[in-house]
Design an enzyme around this catalytic site. Structure first.
Site, mmCIF file in Angstrom:
data_model
loop_
_atom_site.group_PDB
_atom_site.id
_atom_site.type_symbol
_atom_site.label_atom_id
_atom_site.label_comp_id
_atom_site.label_asym_id
_atom_site.label_seq_id
_atom_site.Cartn_x
_atom_site.Cartn_y
_atom_site.Cartn_z
ATOM 1 N N GLU A 234 -0.923 1.829 -5.134
ATOM 2 C CA GLU A 234 -0.514 3.234 -5.018
ATOM 3 C C GLU A 234 -1.640 4.171 -5.439
ATOM 4 O OE1 GLU A 234 1.212 6.599 -7.419
ATOM 5 O OE2 GLU A 234 -0.114 4.921 -7.873
ATOM 6 N N TRP A 235 -2.773 3.601 -5.839
ATOM 7 C CA TRP A 235 -4.029 4.309 -6.156
ATOM 8 C C TRP A 235 -3.967 5.148 -7.439
ATOM 9 C CZ3 TRP A 235 -2.638 6.662 -0.961
ATOM 10 C CH2 TRP A 235 -2.709 5.692 0.047
ATOM 11 N N GLY A 236 -2.907 5.002 -8.220
ATOM 12 C CA GLY A 236 -2.875 5.651 -9.527
ATOM 13 C C GLY A 236 -2.274 7.039 -9.563
ATOM 14 N N ASP B 236 0.819 -1.206 0.000
ATOM 15 C CA ASP B 236 0.000 0.000 0.000
ATOM 16 C C ASP B 236 0.865 1.275 0.000
ATOM 17 O OD1 ASP B 236 -2.422 1.376 0.114
ATOM 18 O OD2 ASP B 236 -3.213 0.148 1.740
ATOM 19 N N ASP C 160 -9.951 3.802 -3.377
ATOM 20 C CA ASP C 160 -10.688 2.598 -2.985
ATOM 21 C C ASP C 160 -12.099 2.537 -3.582
ATOM 22 O OD1 ASP C 160 -8.456 2.195 -1.520
ATOM 23 O OD2 ASP C 160 -9.465 2.070 0.426
#
Ligand code: GLA
Length: 392
Positions: free
Chosen positions: A181-183, A148, A203
């Site tokens: 890394e959520w982009g 994460d 998320d």
């Protein structure tokens, strides 16, 4: 003695310099289950073992689901040597015991950590302990690591994830590396040689608008996906209660069209027949797992009605009609033009409809294509998925 030591150090240094990601892993999008969407921090040995049992008894394993992944909150601190300390109350026999159990079921085992100083739930992160943690994971029998991006302050994402990749490689056990890394730094542009999959957004939530918002963000990413390196639009919410079954069918269909990793996020031990039917739809899973790994693109955007398509092996094809609106829609379906369309260009494939059978993937039956155009009624928030199957 000193010469020997220098030689050993040089060997270690050169090995590290050649560190790479483990290739040959995740040749099709990984499939499994992850604890976060349903259970968040409420994880334990009993829960995870129960999910492994349910994965087998429910037919999920036979459908292709393989990885059982504990997300955040299994870890509580570090000892004086910096070794990660497992929550003994919740995992009394330690992580290796759990991994062995999962392996004994013919499944694979995954775990979670974070590139920052702390995880998103405030547990100890991997920063500064990458090689040490990678050795622990390898010794426990970990097969999959989700890593994460919380509490990373000024860290550079590419070098942080590359460092962990090298640590995993050096530890020597093949582990699928899932970048979470959520982009933010566009990992699709740099992560092909670093991880096997990378999250493309924040998320997911168990709501139609959140789910469809994630679909929108995948539109321009198809060219970055392929065997061993996948865009990850996040884990599935199917069966968690916040959407209708029609919406969950759409969610699952779009993930399969997009060659997304299929990580179920529901309670496998207590799922309805409808949920099980969605998650184990073998014809959709076959589209997701197609060996050429071609992520679908949006061929046509009529606002609240879209057509998505992807090539499959053997000149076959999958097409998904998507009614995003809150109203029922009656749409025209022209199979000849659907077969001939490729990314945003009509009539570019030289294929003939006579050479194909067309399957309605949710109805699990063949569609008659003798009329060139048929009309199809689509409920709100629904899909129609067709597969063009080559006649033998
Ligand atoms: C982040 C991730 C989630 C989940 C949680 C755990 O929000 O994106 O998928 O792993 O952290 O704390």
């Amino acid at each position: 003695m000193r010469v020997k030591l220098t030689i050993v150090m040089l060997m270690i240094a050169s090995f590290c310099a050649y560190a790479q990601k483990f290739d040959k892993l995740a040749q099709t999008p990984p499939m499994g289950w992850n604890s976060w969407n349903k259970f968040a921090c409420d994880v334990s040995e009993d829960l995870i073992m129960g999910m492994a049992d349910a994965m087998v008894s429910s037919g999920m394993k036979d459908a292709g689901y393989e990885y059982v992944v504990i997300d955040d909150c299994w870890q509580v601190g570090r000892d004086e040597n910096g070794e990660i300390i497992v929550d003994k109350e919740r995992f009394p026999h330690g992580i290796k015991y759990l991994a062995d159990y999962i392996h004994s079921k013919g499944l694979k085992f995954g775990i979670y950590s974070c590139a920052g100083s702390e995880t998103c739930a405030g547990r100890p992160g991997g920063l500064g302990h990458e090689y040490q943690d990678a050795r622990s994971y390898a010794s426990w029998g970990v097969d999959y690591l989700k890593y994460d991006w919380c509490n990373t302050t000024t860290q550079d994402s590419r070098s942080s994830y590359t460092n962990m990749r090298d640590a995993l490689y050096t530890a020597g056990r093949p582990i699928v590396f899932s970048i979470c890394e959520w982009g933010g730094s566009k990992p699709w542009e740099w992560a092909k040689d670093v991880g096997h999959l990378w999250r493309t957004t924040g998320d997911i939530l168990d709501r139609w608008d959140a789910m469809i918002g994630i679909v929108d963000k995948q539109r321009d990413l198809a060219k970055y996906a392929g065997p061993g390196h996948w865009n990850d639009p996040d884990m599935l919410e199917v069966g968690n209660g916040g959407m209708t079954n029609e919406e969950y069918k759409t969610h699952f269909s779009m993930w399969c069209m997009m060659a997304a990793p299929l990580m179920a996020g529901n309670d496998l031990a207590n799922m309805s027949e409808e949920t099980k039917e969605i998650l184990t739809n073998n014809e959709l899973i076959a589209i997701d797992q197609d060996p050429i790994g071609q992520q679908a693109s949006c061929y046509r955007d009529n606002g609240d009605y879209e057509i998505w398509g992807r090539a499959l092996e053997n000149d076959e094809k999958a097409v998904c009609l998507l009614n995003r609106s809150d109203e029922e829609k009656e749409v025209q379906v022209n199979f000849t033009s659907l077969l001939k369309t490729s990314d945003n260009y009509w009539y570019t494939y030289p294929y003939n409809l006579e050479d194909y059978n067309v399957r309605d993937v949710w109805e699990q039956k063949e569609v008659k294509t003798d009329k060139s155009i048929i009309m199809v009624k689509m409920p709100p928030h629904s899909v129609k998925v067709y597969r063009f199957l080559k006649k033998k």
